[in-house]
Enzyme design. Sequence first.
Site, PDB file in Angstrom:
ATOM      1  N   GLY A 162       0.828  -1.201   0.000  1.00 34.85           N
ATOM      2  CA  GLY A 162       0.000   0.000   0.000  1.00 34.85           C
ATOM      3  C   GLY A 162       0.856   1.242   0.000  1.00 34.85           C
ATOM      4  O   GLY A 162       2.056   1.192   0.291  1.00 34.85           O
ATOM      5  N   GLY A 163       0.237   2.360  -0.330  1.00 34.82           N
ATOM      6  CA  GLY A 163       0.934   3.632  -0.308  1.00 34.82           C
ATOM      7  C   GLY A 163       0.965   4.231   1.082  1.00 34.82           C
ATOM      8  O   GLY A 163       0.495   3.632   2.053  1.00 34.82           O
ATOM      9  N   ALA A 164       1.515   5.421   1.198  1.00 32.60           N
ATOM     10  CA  ALA A 164       1.597   6.114   2.482  1.00 32.60           C
ATOM     11  C   ALA A 164       0.204   6.381   3.026  1.00 32.60           C
ATOM     12  O   ALA A 164      -0.691   6.831   2.296  1.00 32.60           O
ATOM     13  CB  ALA A 164       2.356   7.432   2.308  1.00 32.60           C
ATOM     14  N   ARG A 165       0.020   6.061   4.311  1.00 30.53           N
ATOM     15  CA  ARG A 165      -1.248   6.295   5.015  1.00 30.53           C
ATOM     16  C   ARG A 165      -2.424   5.572   4.354  1.00 30.53           C
ATOM     17  O   ARG A 165      -3.569   6.002   4.447  1.00 30.53           O
ATOM     18  CB  ARG A 165      -1.550   7.790   5.101  1.00 30.53           C
ATOM     19  CG  ARG A 165      -0.554   8.611   5.893  1.00 30.53           C
ATOM     20  CD  ARG A 165      -0.581   8.200   7.375  1.00 30.53           C
ATOM     21  NE  ARG A 165       0.119   9.176   8.195  1.00 30.53           N
ATOM     22  CZ  ARG A 165       1.408   9.139   8.470  1.00 30.53           C
ATOM     23  NH1 ARG A 165       2.151   8.172   7.930  1.00 30.53           N
ATOM     24  NH2 ARG A 165       1.966  10.030   9.254  1.00 30.53           N
ATOM     25  N   HIS A 207       1.358   3.367  16.456  1.00 30.64           N
ATOM     26  CA  HIS A 207       1.346   1.939  16.135  1.00 30.64           C
ATOM     27  C   HIS A 207       1.357   1.098  17.406  1.00 30.64           C
ATOM     28  O   HIS A 207       0.632   0.109  17.518  1.00 30.64           O
ATOM     29  CB  HIS A 207       2.563   1.582  15.283  1.00 30.64           C
ATOM     30  CG  HIS A 207       2.400   1.915  13.834  1.00 30.64           C
ATOM     31  ND1 HIS A 207       2.576   0.990  12.831  1.00 30.64           N
ATOM     32  CD2 HIS A 207       2.061   3.068  13.204  1.00 30.64           C
ATOM     33  CE1 HIS A 207       2.356   1.561  11.649  1.00 30.64           C
ATOM     34  NE2 HIS A 207       2.059   2.822  11.865  1.00 30.64           N
ATOM     35  N   GLU A 245      13.330  -4.432  17.382  1.00 33.94           N
ATOM     36  CA  GLU A 245      13.757  -3.509  16.329  1.00 33.94           C
ATOM     37  C   GLU A 245      15.004  -4.079  15.665  1.00 33.94           C
ATOM     38  O   GLU A 245      16.069  -4.121  16.275  1.00 33.94           O
ATOM     39  CB  GLU A 245      14.031  -2.125  16.908  1.00 33.94           C
ATOM     40  CG  GLU A 245      12.790  -1.436  17.461  1.00 33.94           C
ATOM     41  CD  GLU A 245      13.097  -0.057  18.013  1.00 33.94           C
ATOM     42  OE1 GLU A 245      14.288   0.343  18.023  1.00 33.94           O
ATOM     43  OE2 GLU A 245      12.152   0.630  18.454  1.00 33.94           O
TER      44      GLU A 245
END
Length: 399
Positions: A228-231, A270, A282
């Site tokens: 998907g794209g940003a946001r 998140h 991480e």
Amino acid sequence: MELTLLGTGAPAGLPRPDCPCAACASAAGPHARAATALLVDGSLLLDLMPGVAFAAARAGHSLGGVRQVLLSHPHDGPAVEVPAGLPQPGRVPDGRELALLTGHRVRAVALDSPGTGYAVTGPDGQRLLYLPPGAAPAGLEEPAEPYAMVLLDVVGRPDALARLRAVGAVGPTTDVVAVHLDHDVPPGTEARRRLAAAGARAVPDGTTLEVGAYEDVPDLPRRTLVLGGARSGKSLEAERRLETLPEVLYVATGGSRNGDTEWAARVSAHQERRPGSWRTVETCDLVPLLKGDGPPLLVDCLSLWLTDAMDSVGAWDDAEWADGGERALRERVRELTDAVRATRRTVVAVSNEVGSGIVPATASGRRYRDELGRLNAAFAQECEQVLLVVAGQALMLKG
């Protein structure tokens, strides 16, 4: 044991009265749902709903044989009207068991919110669990014997399903049926897709089910790529696919970026929506995680993993890129996709889809775009399911 779902909707029903939302507007015909009420073997009624006698008649049943009516909603829940001829409804205290003359045993299950859950054992020994809306069981003991059927608010309380799975109360053969369905999810295809990702299903009002009968509900794909794209909502979609599992390792490839307040705000958002049982690590060292055993992995995201990989091989410098950097990156991607192919863990990975926008003005930007496209294609090749999220809507590309 036979169970008829006289209604499967939220307390206000679906569509909600006077609600103009898109979900309610499309909840017509077979997608319309009355408030949830269950008729067990024609003798036990769990919860009441408006027009319960008519709902039973439409399903081909009579309420004349009902010997016990039990309420699950909180004491301040929706008002109920008791049809003539039905016993006065009651409630079993938490932890107590009620034995019916019909051979059914009903045990009240304590919840983490007001209301009462009911575990029903039929004369044939089959067991079902019914929870009211917005509720999850409290104080579960491990290990638990799996129920043949569980009916609960899958959309509103996915963590309830995760808790039941954690102690073994929901096993591979448990039929998970979503009830108390509201306008949070558009009815029809989208609702079926969301529930299938949780290993659950929904049925129309009036459906009669045999408790203990096998139902072929799709298993969660072992490897899924969400693009998907940003946001676009891609991370939220990825999280939803694992939120009904008891333990998940969230692999953040972006690091903490000390001093970047905007990034810190995004990371915090998140973290706040993730279940408390999830752990976070991480790292961009994904191959050892994929080769090892353990809980499902949610990798967010591959585009940041690629940035780190390109940094490590000097991909931004044309001379270094030509002098071995490109070959080194290809090898890193191959190691990753080989590990995805061989992994025995459940994996949901997120990546940006960047190939449909403006052509980057710099050579390094075009290089990153091209390499991310290649990485996405190679990773998708190893996945059973691939989704593209656009404006919060998930489109199935594969699987």
